[in-house]
Design a protein around this motif. Sequence first.
Motif, short mmCIF file in Angstrom:
data_model
loop_
_atom_site.label_atom_id
_atom_site.label_comp_id
_atom_site.label_asym_id
_atom_site.label_seq_id
_atom_site.Cartn_x
_atom_site.Cartn_y
_atom_site.Cartn_z
N THR A 22 -13.57 -0.53 19.01
CA THR A 22 -14.04 -0.43 17.63
C THR A 22 -13.82 -1.78 16.94
O THR A 22 -13.01 -2.60 17.39
N PRO A 23 -14.52 -2.04 15.83
CA PRO A 23 -14.26 -3.27 15.07
C PRO A 23 -12.80 -3.33 14.62
O PRO A 23 -12.17 -2.29 14.40
N VAL A 24 -12.28 -4.54 14.50
CA VAL A 24 -10.88 -4.74 14.11
C VAL A 24 -10.81 -5.71 12.94
O VAL A 24 -11.46 -6.76 12.95
N VAL A 25 -10.04 -5.34 11.92
CA VAL A 25 -9.77 -6.19 10.76
C VAL A 25 -8.31 -6.62 10.86
O VAL A 25 -7.42 -5.76 10.93
N VAL A 26 -8.07 -7.95 10.88
CA VAL A 26 -6.72 -8.46 11.03
C VAL A 26 -6.36 -9.31 9.81
O VAL A 26 -7.04 -10.29 9.50
N GLU A 49 -9.47 4.35 4.19
CA GLU A 49 -10.87 4.75 4.02
C GLU A 49 -11.65 4.79 5.34
O GLU A 49 -12.51 5.64 5.52
N PHE A 50 -11.37 3.86 6.24
CA PHE A 50 -12.17 3.75 7.46
C PHE A 50 -11.58 4.52 8.64
O PHE A 50 -12.28 4.74 9.63
N GLY A 51 -10.33 4.94 8.55
CA GLY A 51 -9.73 5.79 9.57
C GLY A 51 -9.97 5.31 10.99
O GLY A 51 -9.64 4.19 11.33
N ASP A 52 -10.59 6.15 11.81
CA ASP A 52 -10.80 5.84 13.23
C ASP A 52 -12.03 4.97 13.49
O ASP A 52 -12.24 4.53 14.62
N LYS A 53 -12.84 4.72 12.48
CA LYS A 53 -14.06 3.92 12.68
C LYS A 53 -13.75 2.44 12.86
O LYS A 53 -14.51 1.71 13.49
N VAL A 54 -12.62 1.99 12.27
CA VAL A 54 -12.22 0.58 12.31
C VAL A 54 -10.71 0.52 12.48
O VAL A 54 -9.98 1.32 11.90
N LYS A 55 -10.25 -0.41 13.30
CA LYS A 55 -8.81 -0.63 13.45
C LYS A 55 -8.41 -1.71 12.45
O LYS A 55 -9.00 -2.79 12.44
N VAL A 56 -7.45 -1.40 11.59
CA VAL A 56 -7.00 -2.35 10.56
C VAL A 56 -5.52 -2.63 10.78
O VAL A 56 -4.72 -1.71 10.95
N GLY A 57 -5.17 -3.91 10.80
CA GLY A 57 -3.77 -4.26 11.02
C GLY A 57 -3.42 -5.61 10.44
O GLY A 57 -4.27 -6.34 9.93
N LYS A 58 -2.11 -5.91 10.54
CA LYS A 58 -1.57 -7.14 10.00
C LYS A 58 -0.81 -7.88 11.10
O LYS A 58 -0.22 -7.25 11.96
N LEU A 59 -0.85 -9.21 11.04
CA LEU A 59 -0.09 -10.03 11.96
C LEU A 59 0.76 -10.99 11.15
O LEU A 59 0.24 -11.78 10.36
N ASN A 60 2.08 -10.89 11.30
CA ASN A 60 3.03 -11.73 10.59
C ASN A 60 3.02 -13.12 11.25
O ASN A 60 3.42 -13.27 12.40
N THR A 61 2.57 -14.13 10.50
CA THR A 61 2.42 -15.47 11.07
C THR A 61 3.75 -16.18 11.28
O THR A 61 3.81 -17.14 12.04
N ASN A 98 -14.66 -4.64 -1.69
CA ASN A 98 -16.09 -4.62 -1.34
C ASN A 98 -16.47 -5.77 -0.40
O ASN A 98 -17.41 -5.64 0.38
N LYS A 99 -15.75 -6.90 -0.43
CA LYS A 99 -16.04 -8.00 0.50
C LYS A 99 -15.78 -7.55 1.94
O LYS A 99 -16.55 -7.88 2.84
N PHE A 100 -14.70 -6.81 2.14
CA PHE A 100 -14.37 -6.33 3.47
C PHE A 100 -15.35 -5.25 3.91
O PHE A 100 -15.78 -5.21 5.05
N LYS A 101 -15.71 -4.39 2.98
CA LYS A 101 -16.70 -3.34 3.28
C LYS A 101 -18.04 -3.97 3.66
O LYS A 101 -18.70 -3.51 4.58
N ASP A 102 -18.45 -5.02 2.95
CA ASP A 102 -19.70 -5.71 3.26
C ASP A 102 -19.67 -6.28 4.68
O ASP A 102 -20.65 -6.18 5.42
N ALA A 103 -18.54 -6.86 5.06
CA ALA A 103 -18.40 -7.44 6.41
C ALA A 103 -18.52 -6.35 7.47
O ALA A 103 -19.16 -6.56 8.51
N VAL A 109 -20.98 -0.42 10.65
CA VAL A 109 -19.98 0.61 10.35
C VAL A 109 -20.40 1.34 9.09
O VAL A 109 -20.65 0.69 8.06
N PRO A 110 -20.51 2.67 9.12
CA PRO A 110 -20.90 3.40 7.89
C PRO A 110 -19.84 3.23 6.81
O PRO A 110 -18.67 3.43 7.05
#
Length: 111
Positions: A22-26, A49-61, A98-103, A109-110
Motif C-alpha cells: 500500500t502507499p506509505v506516508v513517512v 482517516e485512511f486506516g488500512d488504505k495507506v500506511k502512515v508512520g514517523k521516523l525519528n531522525t 489537504n496537501k497530504f490528501k491531494d498527494a 487512493v480514495p
Amino acid sequence: MADSVKEFTDANWKSEVLDSSTPVVVDFWAPWCGPCRMLAPTIEKLATEFGDKVKVGKLNTDENTDTPGSLRISAIPTVLVFHGGKEVDRLVGVNPLNKFKDALEKLGVPV
C-alpha cells in the motif's frame, strides 16, 4: 504517538516502507523540532482517516540517521510519500491535511 501511526526505523525501513503493498506516508521528525510537534496532529489524523488504505508512520531522525541521509532529508519536518517502493511526493515543512490528501489522491487512493 497514536496507535494508527507506525514507527519506522533504519532496521524496518525496507520491510515497512519499500516492500509495502500500500502507499506509505513517512514523517521525518525529531523530538526537539517545534514544527514537527505542530505537524504531529495532522499526521495522526491522516493515519486515522485512511486506516488500512495507506500506511502512515514517523521516523525519528535523531535515532535513525542512515535512512534520512540516503534520501537527502536536509530539513525537518519532511514528509515523503512512497508507492511501489519509490518516492512519489515530498512535502517539506508544516502542511495542511489537504496537501497530504491531494498527494494520496494522485495515487488513486480514495479520499
